[in-house]
Design a protein around this motif. Structure first.
Motif, PDB file in Angstrom:
ATOM      1  N   PRO A   9      32.542  36.761  36.179  1.00 38.51           N
ATOM      2  CA  PRO A   9      32.523  36.567  34.877  1.00 38.51           C
ATOM      3  C   PRO A   9      33.890  36.021  34.518  1.00 38.51           C
ATOM      4  O   PRO A   9      34.942  36.408  34.773  1.00 38.51           O
ATOM      5  N   GLN A  10      34.114  35.279  33.139  1.00 36.77           N
ATOM      6  CA  GLN A  10      35.079  34.791  32.661  1.00 36.77           C
ATOM      7  C   GLN A  10      35.377  35.557  31.522  1.00 36.77           C
ATOM      8  O   GLN A  10      34.534  36.015  30.600  1.00 36.77           O
ATOM      9  N   GLN A  24      46.117  49.443   8.455  1.00 39.50           N
ATOM     10  CA  GLN A  24      47.494  48.997   8.685  1.00 39.50           C
ATOM     11  C   GLN A  24      47.631  48.456  10.180  1.00 39.50           C
ATOM     12  O   GLN A  24      48.581  47.953  10.560  1.00 39.50           O
ATOM     13  N   GLU A  25      46.497  48.436  10.710  1.00 36.93           N
ATOM     14  CA  GLU A  25      46.594  47.753  12.025  1.00 36.93           C
ATOM     15  C   GLU A  25      45.804  46.367  12.322  1.00 36.93           C
ATOM     16  O   GLU A  25      45.144  45.823  11.570  1.00 36.93           O
ATOM     17  N   MET A  26      46.351  45.439  13.039  1.00 39.29           N
ATOM     18  CA  MET A  26      45.392  44.310  13.697  1.00 39.29           C
ATOM     19  C   MET A  26      44.784  44.483  14.852  1.00 39.29           C
ATOM     20  O   MET A  26      45.207  45.115  15.800  1.00 39.29           O
ATOM     21  N   GLU A  27      43.450  43.789  14.805  1.00 41.16           N
ATOM     22  CA  GLU A  27      42.754  44.014  16.290  1.00 41.16           C
ATOM     23  C   GLU A  27      42.639  42.777  16.940  1.00 41.16           C
ATOM     24  O   GLU A  27      42.626  41.662  16.392  1.00 41.16           O
ATOM     25  N   ARG A  28      42.705  42.782  18.376  1.00 39.18           N
ATOM     26  CA  ARG A  28      42.381  41.789  19.196  1.00 39.18           C
ATOM     27  C   ARG A  28      41.193  42.344  20.219  1.00 39.18           C
ATOM     28  O   ARG A  28      41.093  43.617  20.520  1.00 39.18           O
ATOM     29  N   LYS A  29      40.342  41.474  20.608  1.00 38.57           N
ATOM     30  CA  LYS A  29      39.303  42.121  21.619  1.00 38.57           C
ATOM     31  C   LYS A  29      39.230  40.712  22.930  1.00 38.57           C
ATOM     32  O   LYS A  29      39.405  39.918  22.721  1.00 38.57           O
ATOM     33  N   VAL A  30      38.909  41.525  24.064  1.00 37.73           N
ATOM     34  CA  VAL A  30      38.709  40.730  25.308  1.00 37.73           C
ATOM     35  C   VAL A  30      37.212  40.741  25.438  1.00 37.73           C
ATOM     36  O   VAL A  30      36.720  41.655  25.150  1.00 37.73           O
ATOM     37  N   PHE A  31      36.602  39.590  25.842  1.00 40.39           N
ATOM     38  CA  PHE A  31      35.138  39.367  25.618  1.00 40.39           C
ATOM     39  C   PHE A  31      34.716  38.533  27.028  1.00 40.39           C
ATOM     40  O   PHE A  31      35.454  37.766  27.393  1.00 40.39           O
ATOM     41  N   THR A  32      33.335  38.799  27.174  1.00 41.18           N
ATOM     42  CA  THR A  32      32.760  38.009  28.335  1.00 41.18           C
ATOM     43  C   THR A  32      31.282  37.918  27.971  1.00 41.18           C
ATOM     44  O   THR A  32      30.628  38.587  27.071  1.00 41.18           O
ATOM     45  N   HIS A  33      30.582  37.058  28.560  1.00 41.89           N
ATOM     46  CA  HIS A  33      29.193  36.823  28.344  1.00 41.89           C
ATOM     47  C   HIS A  33      28.265  37.538  29.247  1.00 41.89           C
ATOM     48  O   HIS A  33      28.389  37.682  30.466  1.00 41.89           O
ATOM     49  N   LEU A  34      27.084  38.139  28.913  1.00 40.26           N
ATOM     50  CA  LEU A  34      26.321  38.604  29.508  1.00 40.26           C
ATOM     51  C   LEU A  34      24.872  37.876  29.677  1.00 40.26           C
ATOM     52  O   LEU A  34      24.176  38.048  28.774  1.00 40.26           O
ATOM     53  N   VAL A  35      24.794  36.860  30.820  1.00 41.39           N
ATOM     54  CA  VAL A  35      23.619  36.324  30.654  1.00 41.39           C
ATOM     55  C   VAL A  35      23.433  36.310  32.193  1.00 41.39           C
ATOM     56  O   VAL A  35      24.307  36.500  33.209  1.00 41.39           O
ATOM     57  N   GLY A  36      22.132  35.793  32.582  1.00 39.64           N
ATOM     58  CA  GLY A  36      21.627  35.488  33.910  1.00 39.64           C
ATOM     59  C   GLY A  36      21.131  36.715  34.566  1.00 39.64           C
ATOM     60  O   GLY A  36      21.078  37.909  34.086  1.00 39.64           O
ATOM     61  N   GLU A  37      20.773  36.657  35.936  1.00 42.22           N
ATOM     62  CA  GLU A  37      20.267  37.732  36.444  1.00 42.22           C
ATOM     63  C   GLU A  37      20.970  38.801  36.737  1.00 42.22           C
ATOM     64  O   GLU A  37      20.420  40.141  36.689  1.00 42.22           O
ATOM     65  N   ARG A  38      22.442  38.700  36.739  1.00 39.16           N
ATOM     66  CA  ARG A  38      23.294  39.814  36.854  1.00 39.16           C
ATOM     67  C   ARG A  38      23.796  40.491  35.543  1.00 39.16           C
ATOM     68  O   ARG A  38      24.553  41.322  35.805  1.00 39.16           O
ATOM     69  N   ALA A  39      23.339  39.984  34.592  1.00 32.46           N
ATOM     70  CA  ALA A  39      23.748  40.668  33.187  1.00 32.46           C
ATOM     71  C   ALA A  39      23.387  42.281  33.138  1.00 32.46           C
ATOM     72  O   ALA A  39      24.295  42.824  32.709  1.00 32.46           O
ATOM     73  N   PRO A  40      22.425  43.013  33.602  1.00 35.46           N
ATOM     74  CA  PRO A  40      22.222  44.130  33.701  1.00 35.46           C
ATOM     75  C   PRO A  40      23.235  45.050  34.315  1.00 35.46           C
ATOM     76  O   PRO A  40      23.718  45.766  33.947  1.00 35.46           O
ATOM     77  N   GLU A  41      23.397  44.516  35.735  1.00 37.97           N
ATOM     78  CA  GLU A  41      24.441  45.104  36.647  1.00 37.97           C
ATOM     79  C   GLU A  41      25.769  45.048  36.064  1.00 37.97           C
ATOM     80  O   GLU A  41      26.432  45.852  35.976  1.00 37.97           O
ATOM     81  N   ARG A  53      28.257  46.182  23.905  1.00 38.99           N
ATOM     82  CA  ARG A  53      27.538  45.080  23.891  1.00 38.99           C
ATOM     83  C   ARG A  53      27.226  44.723  22.451  1.00 38.99           C
ATOM     84  O   ARG A  53      26.799  45.593  21.710  1.00 38.99           O
ATOM     85  N   SER A  54      27.293  43.418  22.128  1.00 35.61           N
ATOM     86  CA  SER A  54      26.897  43.099  20.886  1.00 35.61           C
ATOM     87  C   SER A  54      26.074  41.497  21.170  1.00 35.61           C
ATOM     88  O   SER A  54      26.766  40.576  21.781  1.00 35.61           O
ATOM     89  N   GLN A  55      24.711  41.505  21.081  1.00 37.73           N
ATOM     90  CA  GLN A  55      23.981  40.360  21.567  1.00 37.73           C
ATOM     91  C   GLN A  55      24.091  40.120  23.196  1.00 37.73           C
ATOM     92  O   GLN A  55      24.410  41.091  23.933  1.00 37.73           O
ATOM     93  N   ASN A  56      24.604  38.893  23.547  1.00 36.00           N
ATOM     94  CA  ASN A  56      24.925  38.558  24.944  1.00 36.00           C
ATOM     95  C   ASN A  56      26.297  38.538  25.061  1.00 36.00           C
ATOM     96  O   ASN A  56      27.008  37.961  26.107  1.00 36.00           O
ATOM     97  N   ILE A  57      27.122  39.239  24.268  1.00 36.43           N
ATOM     98  CA  ILE A  57      28.686  39.355  24.495  1.00 36.43           C
ATOM     99  C   ILE A  57      29.048  40.928  24.929  1.00 36.43           C
ATOM    100  O   ILE A  57      28.670  41.938  24.051  1.00 36.43           O
TER     101      ILE A  57
END
Length: 256
Positions: A9-10, A24-41, A53-57
């Motif tokens: 995954p990227q 008072q804070e600023m947020e950042r997130k690291v994310f990747t895509h959950l797609v394909g046959e390996r998505a559940p794993e 998880r949010s949708q396929n992210i």
């Protein structure tokens, strides 16, 4: 012979934005895509590593100066409801729950819209349309269900699909080691029922029946009062730098 490695995954990093929980804070997130046959794993591995998880992210906080967001999971096999939780169960004894494939309905959206308008008028989800809601429910490559909570109809008996009034719903992922509550919503006018608490209690019951040891609640944001309810479901574990650790409420109070 095919020796090509399975693509990894990227991961990507969002730009800084205002934190919705700690002004008072600023947020950042690291994310990747959950797609394909390996998505559940992959979803299992990432959730166990503090992602949501949010949708396929799949995402997790990557804030530069703040570590207030802490992943929480309930220890199902040791859980015993408190006296107040038993009262919540009794107050909702007239509800029936039923699990369905992750498919949206207009009835769900109407309840979702009322919930947002009452509870999250200024949040990032406040302007979600019916199409946005449909994407939230349907856009999944993992094992996702939607659980509806309805008033029991008098004399209805057992039905394949209960038709009483819809009071609450939860979008839930089933993982190898537990249930992950992705998003839940309920009738905002029924405060005495404590439907948010009731749905968590019901997920603990469901996980126990399935032989799953955890219910994942997402993030507890230390310092955000509206997230305090998550620490009431004991015993539970928090994901810390050294891994999952049992939460000690008294020790946490000593280290604000």
């Amino acid at each position: 012979m095919n020796t090509q490695a399975t693509p990894s995954p990227q991961f990507y990093l969002t730009a800084p934005a205002a934190c919705p929980y700690l002004p008072q804070e600023m947020e950042r997130k690291v994310f990747t895509h959950l797609v394909g046959e390996r998505a559940p794993e992959l979803n299992d591995l990432l959730t166990q590593g503090g992602f949501r998880r949010s949708q396929n992210i799949a995402y997790r906080p990557a804030c530069e100066t703040c570590r207030a967001c802490i992943s929480v999971r309930i220890l199902v096999n040791e859980f015993k409801p408190s006296r107040s939780m038993r009262r919540v169960l009794a107050a909702n004894a007239d509800l029936v729950s039923h699990e369905y494939p992750a498919e949206p309905s207009s009835e769900q959206y109407s309840l979702f819209r009322r919930y947002l308008d009452a509870r999250h008028q200024k949040g990032g989800m406040s302007d979600m349309s019916v199409l946005d809601y449909a994407m939230m429910v349907e856009d999944t490559h993992v094992h996702t269900k939607i659980i509806e909570y309805r008033l029991r109809e008098e004399g209805a008996g057992l039905k394949e699909k209960p038709q009483g009034e819809l009071l609450a719903a939860a979008l839930t992922d089933r993982m190898g080691d537990g249930l992950s509550m992705v998003y839940s919503f309920y009738d905002p006018e029924l405060t005495p029922r404590s439907l948010g608490t009731f749905m968590i209690l019901d997920h603990i019951r469901r996980a126990s029946a399935l032989g799953l040891p955890h219910v994942y609640l997402g993030y507890w944001v230390k310092g955000s009062r509206k997230m305090d309810y998550k620490t009431k479901f004991l015993p539970q574990e928090h994901l810390m730098p050294r891994g999952w650790e049992r939460y000690n409420e008294s020790e946490s109070a000593l280290h604000p």
